[in-house]
Motif scaffolding. Structure first.
Motif, PDB file in Angstrom:
ATOM      1  N   VAL A 102      52.445  47.115  76.582  1.00 46.34           N
ATOM      2  CA  VAL A 102      52.849  46.108  75.614  1.00 46.34           C
ATOM      3  C   VAL A 102      53.715  45.027  76.264  1.00 46.34           C
ATOM      4  CG1 VAL A 102      54.140  45.722  73.490  1.00 46.34           C
ATOM      5  CG2 VAL A 102      52.804  47.812  73.770  1.00 46.34           C
ATOM      6  N   LYS A 124      46.850  36.063  80.509  1.00 41.58           N
ATOM      7  CA  LYS A 124      46.851  37.419  81.060  1.00 41.58           C
ATOM      8  C   LYS A 124      45.801  38.283  80.391  1.00 41.58           C
ATOM      9  CE  LYS A 124      51.187  37.053  83.256  1.00 41.58           C
ATOM     10  NZ  LYS A 124      52.448  36.377  82.953  1.00 41.58           N
TER      11      LYS A 124
ATOM     12  N   THR B  71      53.969  39.844  86.337  1.00 37.65           N
ATOM     13  CA  THR B  71      54.450  40.718  85.269  1.00 37.65           C
ATOM     14  C   THR B  71      55.519  41.633  85.850  1.00 37.65           C
ATOM     15  OG1 THR B  71      52.818  42.440  85.761  1.00 37.65           O
ATOM     16  CG2 THR B  71      52.180  40.799  84.151  1.00 37.65           C
ATOM     17  N   SER B  92      63.934  38.591  79.360  1.00 36.82           N
ATOM     18  CA  SER B  92      62.751  37.852  78.942  1.00 36.82           C
ATOM     19  C   SER B  92      62.955  36.353  79.105  1.00 36.82           C
ATOM     20  CB  SER B  92      62.443  38.198  77.486  1.00 36.82           C
ATOM     21  OG  SER B  92      61.410  37.403  76.999  1.00 36.82           O
ATOM     22  N   VAL B  96      60.491  34.110  81.420  1.00 38.03           N
ATOM     23  CA  VAL B  96      59.385  33.409  80.778  1.00 38.03           C
ATOM     24  C   VAL B  96      59.158  32.038  81.401  1.00 38.03           C
ATOM     25  CG1 VAL B  96      60.726  32.373  78.915  1.00 38.03           C
ATOM     26  CG2 VAL B  96      58.320  32.814  78.576  1.00 38.03           C
ATOM     27  N   VAL B 100      56.516  34.670  84.093  1.00 36.09           N
ATOM     28  CA  VAL B 100      56.443  36.121  84.273  1.00 36.09           C
ATOM     29  C   VAL B 100      56.590  36.807  82.922  1.00 36.09           C
ATOM     30  CG1 VAL B 100      57.587  38.101  85.317  1.00 36.09           C
ATOM     31  CG2 VAL B 100      57.357  35.971  86.598  1.00 36.09           C
ATOM     32  N   SER B 101      55.694  37.721  82.628  1.00 33.96           N
ATOM     33  CA  SER B 101      55.754  38.442  81.359  1.00 33.96           C
ATOM     34  C   SER B 101      56.328  39.837  81.564  1.00 33.96           C
ATOM     35  CB  SER B 101      54.364  38.544  80.743  1.00 33.96           C
ATOM     36  OG  SER B 101      53.810  37.259  80.553  1.00 33.96           O
ATOM     37  N   VAL B 102      56.844  40.368  80.480  1.00 32.82           N
ATOM     38  CA  VAL B 102      57.594  41.617  80.567  1.00 32.82           C
ATOM     39  C   VAL B 102      56.899  42.736  79.791  1.00 32.82           C
ATOM     40  CG1 VAL B 102      59.778  42.723  80.023  1.00 32.82           C
ATOM     41  CG2 VAL B 102      59.742  40.340  80.765  1.00 32.82           C
ATOM     42  N   PHE B 103      56.610  43.825  80.473  1.00 34.77           N
ATOM     43  CA  PHE B 103      56.092  45.008  79.800  1.00 34.77           C
ATOM     44  C   PHE B 103      57.246  45.825  79.257  1.00 34.77           C
ATOM     45  CE2 PHE B 103      52.272  44.616  82.611  1.00 34.77           C
ATOM     46  CZ  PHE B 103      51.340  44.540  81.595  1.00 34.77           C
ATOM     47  N   LEU B 104      57.178  46.113  77.974  1.00 36.16           N
ATOM     48  CA  LEU B 104      58.222  46.922  77.363  1.00 36.16           C
ATOM     49  C   LEU B 104      57.860  48.401  77.468  1.00 36.16           C
ATOM     50  CD1 LEU B 104      60.727  47.212  75.608  1.00 36.16           C
ATOM     51  CD2 LEU B 104      59.240  47.076  73.625  1.00 36.16           C
TER      52      LEU B 104
END
Lengths: 347, 347
Positions: A102, A124, B71, B92, B96, B100-104
């Motif tokens: 997620v 993505k 990521t 975040s 952002v 770069v996106s963040v996996f929770l």
DNA sequence: CTGAGTTGGGAAAAGGTTTTCTCTTATCGC
DNA sequence: GCGATAAGAGAAAACCTTTTCCCAACTCAG
């Protein structure tokens, strides 16, 4: 200051496994995926080699081919997280077992930020998006209606024609008021939040309905703020200047736990006993508040973790190609009984 | 029930752009990335075509090639999120803008779940991992020490030799006690959480030091729980049976805002005025609590969003190949002054 | 007019995996 | 012993982008 601070050995690839096992990459792939035909012996040898080398397939390469990334985006504008955190935990829970990760996207109430996040998600190649918020009756500051991927709305205002999950606030309110009725309370008041919230009216309606069904007098709900302070004020309005106990409410259903906390404290200051004289029920079941009131607060829980889980599973099936009927699904609340309502009156 | 509920047009690829613009994919790629040599006219034509077709490069394909996925994974065991949410928001935020996106990854305290998440992250080729928790002195239930990717610890117990960011709890405690001293308070008590928490001792030490520096009497800190209830109890211990005001504390520094809330309520019940007779300071600056106390609570803020932001930036530079000196960086707290301490005594 | 240098653009490999198709060899029935 | 079939395994394309190398054409000096 220079590069190469870490050893960072490159991950082992399928090719290396194949080489080590003396087969082609095609065979290696099939062996590890249980596809194709080969002797059990070959398959086992490849599996073992992969194991020994610590092979893990590159998810990026897989995604590129399969056109599924096994990731989803979770959009939220709930910075504070009281509502979205349990929801997020539920979503994450439902998905992790399916190997789906997620992406957390905190969009605040900033549509530029929202746009940024949505584009990042699309780039993505997320398989789907879950939109969630801090308020059922407000839209996120982003338009998700024309995305090429499935979107599920959870605890936020959905687009028309979409699939959404929200809590059944009216049902939750019924639960609370019915509970009071069942205990023999007869003068039940309702103190809630600002009139600008849709749930305030939804719960108030349910409150009126239940009282009417039981033939009990309906007092006009007191609308104010979501704060303890408003709970105090409301008690002044409800209890001060009343001739005797017989005129005062014997139960107060509150719009959230903070209001309930204020109500309980204000009642104690007036020497009115909870639950002997007045029962109190809150909403949200915010444990840290509900357990700190004296006595601990009975409260309506919106089952947000379950809601998140359902939303996650729904997205999964949408991604899997199942069609889901659009519409808003209301998930039931539950009443968490603590000590602020007491036993049946005269029971 | 069948598939194809959505139109789901396939995303447009670089090849299609190239075709439409009448050039090769190589040229198209170079045009869009500002690489290579070509007439300004060609470049513009390609750009325009891409724009018109709504081309967005497939991040998966890019990652595969560049060996960077843009990521990162964010591990947390803070289900409730009071600490990790602002931290996550900070992370975040910092990332952002770098795309770069963040996996929770909510790992609870379950090492199986942790393992699952870490493997998913590795498979998805995250560029790095941020580990965060609800407690500075406890490890996450996972071993991150031998990963081939950078790891940053934030607000959790780090592995030796790693890069970590935590709040400067001692500094925060100094801030609070100095504030009392500056206001002329002289009998300053300290009520804190369980002795099993490292921060409890760290803050207590700072408390003693500041008092010593100011030549003030040091009372033994009262250790108990992180709850309102304990705040009540502590007031009983501190104030009951005291001959007069002169023996009683004139300030209480509390280990968190809930304790402070309990202390304030208990003082009011005894008719002791806050802030006239006794000043109170909390810790955490949990706004919803700090603003609901009467009077609103002065509290130490750990600046967790900033901490998250720093952690995010640090990870980014690590990923970029910069070496970072291992060690624990303590980030300063700040005192948020509300109304629970009053003005200088006799001032 | 020729050779060197420059310019604009394309072919192809690379990245790691999956899948289809093909090829070789062994097995079986007669 | 022979043809048909099945089994086991590999070659190659595909996914989409980036980048290196290469080629053709043009410019310019001599």
């Amino acid at each position: 200051m220079s590069s190469d601070a870490l050893p960072a050995p490159a991950p082992v690839t399928l090719r290396e496994v194949a080489l080590a096992a003396g087969v082609s990459v095609a065979t290696a792939s099939k062996a590890l995926n249980g596809q194709g035909r080969m002797t059990a012996e070959t398959r086992e040898r490849i599996r073992e080699t992969a194991q020994r080398l610590g092979f893990r397939p590159n998810s990026l390469a897989q995604s590129l081919l399969r056109k599924r990334s096994f990731t989803v985006g979770l959009l939220t504008n709930d910075t504070y997280g009281r509502f979205s955190l349990p929801l997020m935990a539920g979503v994450s829970d439902a998905l992790v077992d399916a190997g789906v990760s997620v992406f957390l996207c905190n969009v605040e109430d900033d549509s530029r930020l929202g746009q940024l996040h949505v584009e990042a998600m699309l780039d993505k190649r997320v398989d789907g998006i879950i939109a969630t918020g801090k308020r059922i009756d407000r839209h996120l500051p982003i338009d998700l209606s024309n995305l090429r991927i499935p979107v599920i709305y959870a605890f936020t205002q959905p687009d028309p024609g979409s699939v959404a999950f929200v809590s059944d606030d009216a049902g939750g309110a019924r639960l609370a008021v019915e509970h009071f009725c069942g205990l023999g309370r007869r003068r039940i008041a309702h103190v809630s939040g600002p009139a600008s919230f849709a749930v305030v009216h939804e719960r108030a309606r349910a409150y009126r309905e239940v009282l009417a069904e039981h033939g009990l007098p309906v007092a006009e709900p007191l609308l104010g703020a979501w704060s303890e302070g408003w709970g105090h004020e409301a008690v002044a309005k409800l209890f001060d200047g009343k001739a005797g106990r017989g005129e005062m409410p014997d139960a107060v259903f509150c719009g959230n736990d903070q209001i309930a906390r204020g109500v309980i404290d204000a009642l104690r200051e007036r020497g009115i006993g909870v639950p002997e004289d007045v029962g109190v029920i809150g909403f949200d079941n915010w444990e840290i508040v509900a357990e700190a009131t004296r006595p601990p607060l009975t409260s309506v829980d919106m089952n947000l973790a379950t809601l998140g889980r359902e939303a996650g599973l729904a997205l999964l099936s949408l991604v899997g190609g199942q069609a889901a009927a659009p519409g808003i699904r209301k998930l039931p609340c539950r009443l968490v009984v603590r000590q602020s309502c007491g036993r049946p009156v005269g029971g």
